[in-house]
Design a protein around this motif. Structure first.
Motif, PDB file in Angstrom:
ATOM      1  N   THR A  58      53.738  51.228 -30.283  1.00 12.01           N
ATOM      2  CA  THR A  58      53.018  51.896 -29.186  1.00 12.01           C
ATOM      3  C   THR A  58      53.385  51.347 -27.829  1.00 12.01           C
ATOM      4  O   THR A  58      53.382  52.084 -26.829  1.00 12.01           O
ATOM      5  N   CYS A  85      44.747  55.346 -28.249  1.00  9.69           N
ATOM      6  CA  CYS A  85      45.820  56.167 -28.844  1.00  9.69           C
ATOM      7  C   CYS A  85      45.587  56.442 -30.327  1.00  9.69           C
ATOM      8  O   CYS A  85      45.731  57.588 -30.780  1.00  9.69           O
ATOM      9  N   PRO A  86      45.257  55.460 -31.148  1.00  9.33           N
ATOM     10  CA  PRO A  86      44.992  55.787 -32.571  1.00  9.33           C
ATOM     11  C   PRO A  86      43.842  56.756 -32.740  1.00  9.33           C
ATOM     12  O   PRO A  86      43.868  57.607 -33.635  1.00  9.33           O
ATOM     13  N   VAL A  88      42.980  59.182 -30.643  1.00 10.48           N
ATOM     14  CA  VAL A  88      43.476  60.528 -30.286  1.00 10.48           C
ATOM     15  C   VAL A  88      44.355  61.093 -31.401  1.00 10.48           C
ATOM     16  O   VAL A  88      44.256  62.272 -31.776  1.00 10.48           O
ATOM     17  N   GLN A  89      45.236  60.235 -31.952  1.00  9.02           N
ATOM     18  CA  GLN A  89      46.088  60.699 -33.039  1.00  9.02           C
ATOM     19  C   GLN A  89      45.257  61.099 -34.260  1.00  9.02           C
ATOM     20  O   GLN A  89      45.521  62.115 -34.908  1.00  9.02           O
ATOM     21  N   LYS A  90      44.265  60.309 -34.578  1.00  3.83           N
ATOM     22  CA  LYS A  90      43.425  60.616 -35.724  1.00  3.83           C
ATOM     23  C   LYS A  90      42.660  61.914 -35.513  1.00  3.83           C
ATOM     24  O   LYS A  90      42.556  62.764 -36.409  1.00  3.83           O
ATOM     25  N   PHE A  92      43.545  64.423 -33.538  1.00  6.94           N
ATOM     26  CA  PHE A  92      44.493  65.532 -33.567  1.00  6.94           C
ATOM     27  C   PHE A  92      44.883  65.898 -35.001  1.00  6.94           C
ATOM     28  O   PHE A  92      44.994  67.072 -35.359  1.00  6.94           O
ATOM     29  N   CYS A  93      45.122  64.878 -35.839  1.00  4.57           N
ATOM     30  CA  CYS A  93      45.503  65.137 -37.230  1.00  4.57           C
ATOM     31  C   CYS A  93      44.370  65.791 -37.999  1.00  4.57           C
ATOM     32  O   CYS A  93      44.594  66.685 -38.824  1.00  4.57           O
TER      33      CYS A  93
END
Length: 506
Positions: A58, A85-86, A88-90, A92-93
């Protein structure tokens, strides 16, 4: 000898401690606890390594070494960014991961359907399904034809008035959409059990015969022949339509394609310079007048249609591929006759002496063997018995004798002839005069056209002949010219029976 009570009380705790010690040694609880601690330590080290790898991915490498004070200021912000960031990624997924997976490209799976074996029962069922499925389309076409033919004057007049008024006010498309909605609404009510008949032409209920459970081999054979004949005619009509369309666009006949070319240019220029409302109005008015008035007049006056109906004339004059081949062969023969007349004379002599199967028409239903000269010897008849002029070459067919049980006995291929007094069948198997069949016309008790199943369209391809010597009628099936043969046999049969009746009265 008895033990004192005090000694027994001291001995019992000792035994219990000994058993506990042995149990601890057997279970090795201390070793298990140590292994569990080592696994926990290893898991913590792995989690620490994973966190370091994620941080390395990252974090971007800095372009230059920042100042020490600046690093201390940004230290808190970096930690907040690494924790955001993790998340947001989680998120989004969880929200869009399923939709992203749907757009992943995968190789298409090709499935090969297994072909069903040929079955007379399955064939009959499919024919009934096709007939039921095509019934709405055929009824719709019949209703349109009835409107154009003014079958019901009031209905056609109302439809013509409504259509022209809708086109004039620009409501043609809403009108067709409303009719589609109305048709679906009526179908819904019919599906609910309502009895609604909305048809210009009255529907005629057909008698549905129950399907036969067991078909004989001859009936199965005749069924296949009937289906093959209908499929041949259907494929021929479809091929004619497709070939005419292809030849229209390929300038096979330039004078016809030129008319289409000019019409397309006129439509293109009209669409460029005139508003769409005006073009649509002109096309709609012309379609209404053509459908309701001009087609009605042309159908009632065939000569007028042959002179002035341009689309009909163009379609009829378009050639198919077999017609083009015939024209090219005729042109080639004329060229050969102009350059080499003796050679064409020799070829005509050969054509006149050749069998009918090699004639110019190439008709597979009219083929005669090489034993035409000794006709009376083949059937043990008098020399005066010769085939009639209409059946001089005979009709190719197969004789189905349903009184026989062996397949080699009840199905025979050959040629059928009609003389003045006899109906003669010559087997195609060489050297088998015993397999030939001779029937006196006066002995025939009944003759009719034969068809296996009523579900099939048409009247079949066979002729059934009943005689006193047979329990079941003899069937002459797979006849290409069945109607011509039936008319010839029936007319000669009526002539012979009338002469016999007149002779008995005198």
């Amino acid at each position: 000898m008895t033990m004192p009570a005090s000694l027994s009380w001291v001995h019992t705790p000792l035994l219990e401690e000994e058993e506990l010690r042995k149990l601890r040694e057997e279970t090795n609880s201390e070793m298990l606890r140590q292994e569990l601690d080592r696994e926990r330590q290893r898991r913590m080290e792995l989690e620490q390594k994973v966190q370091e790898v994620l941080k390395a991915r990252t974090e971007e490498p800095p372009a230059q070494q920042p100042a020490r004070g600046q690093a201390q200021v940004n230290n808190g912000a970096d930690r907040r960014g690494q924790g955001l960031c993790p998340r947001v990624q989680k998120w989004f997924c969880e929200r869009f991961g399923e939709y992203v997976e749907d757009f992943r490209f995968q190789p298409e799976e090709s499935t090969v359907e297994a072909d069903e074996p040929l079955s007379a029962r399955r064939l009959t069922e499919n024919m009934r399904r096709l007939k039921r499925g095509a019934r709405p389309v055929t009824s719709f076409v019949k209703n349109l034809s009835a409107l154009s033919d003014w079958y019901s004057v009031y209905t056609s007049a109302i439809a013509f008035t409504v259509y022209m008024n809708a086109v004039w006010h620009g409501w043609a498309i809403p009108m067709f959409l409303f009719l589609a909605i109305l048709r679906l609404s009526l179908n819904y009510l019919i599906a609910r059990g309502w009895r609604i008949q909305w048809s210009i032409v009255p529907e005629v209920s057909e008698v549905v015969e129950p399907p036969k459970e067991d078909l004989t081999v001859s009936e199965k054979f005749q069924l296949v022949l009937d289906v093959a004949q209908k499929a041949q005619n259907l494929f021929g009509k479809m091929a004619d339509v497709l070939e005419k369309i292809k030849n229209l666009f390929m300038w096979v006949q330039p004078e016809i394609t030129q008319k289409l070319y000019i019409a397309l240019w006129a439509a293109f220029l009209a669409s460029c310079f005139f508003p769409y409302r005006l073009v649509g109005l002109a096309v709609g008015l012309y379609a209404g007048v053509k459908f309701f008035l001009i087609d009605f007049i042309f159908k009632r006056c065939p000569r007028l249609r042959a002179k002035y109906d341009t689309p009909y004339i163009i379609w009829k004059s378009l050639p198919t591929d077999p017609q083009l081949k015939e024209r090219s062969s005729a042109a080639m023969s004329r060229r050969l006759s102009a350059h080499d007349k003796p050679q064409t004379a020799a070829s005509r002599t050969y054509a006149s002496s050749a069998p009918a199967g090699l004639s110019r028409d190439e008709d597979p239903g009219r083929v005669h063997g090489t034993r035409k000269g000794n006709f009376h010897e083949i059937f043990n008849l008098t020399e005066s018995e010769r085939p009639l002029a209409v059946c001089e070459n005979g009709w190719r067919c197969c004789l189905i004798n349903r009184d026989r049980k062996m397949p080699t006995d009840y199905i025979r291929n050959g040629v059928l002839y009609v003389t003045e007094n006899y109906l003669c069948f010559e087997s195609s198997k060489s050297g088998s005069s015993k397999r030939n069949k001779v029937i006196k016309l006066v002995d025939i008790t009944d003759i009719q056209k034969y068809k296996v199943l009523s579900v099939l369209p048409g009247s079949g391809m066979g002729i059934a002949v009943s005689t006193p010597s047979t329990q079941k009628p003899l069937v002459f099936g797979a006849m290409v010219h069945r109607d011509e043969a039936f008319e010839t046999i029936f007319s000669q049969y009526m002539k012979i029976t009338a002469a016999a009746a007149a002779g008995s009265d005198s």
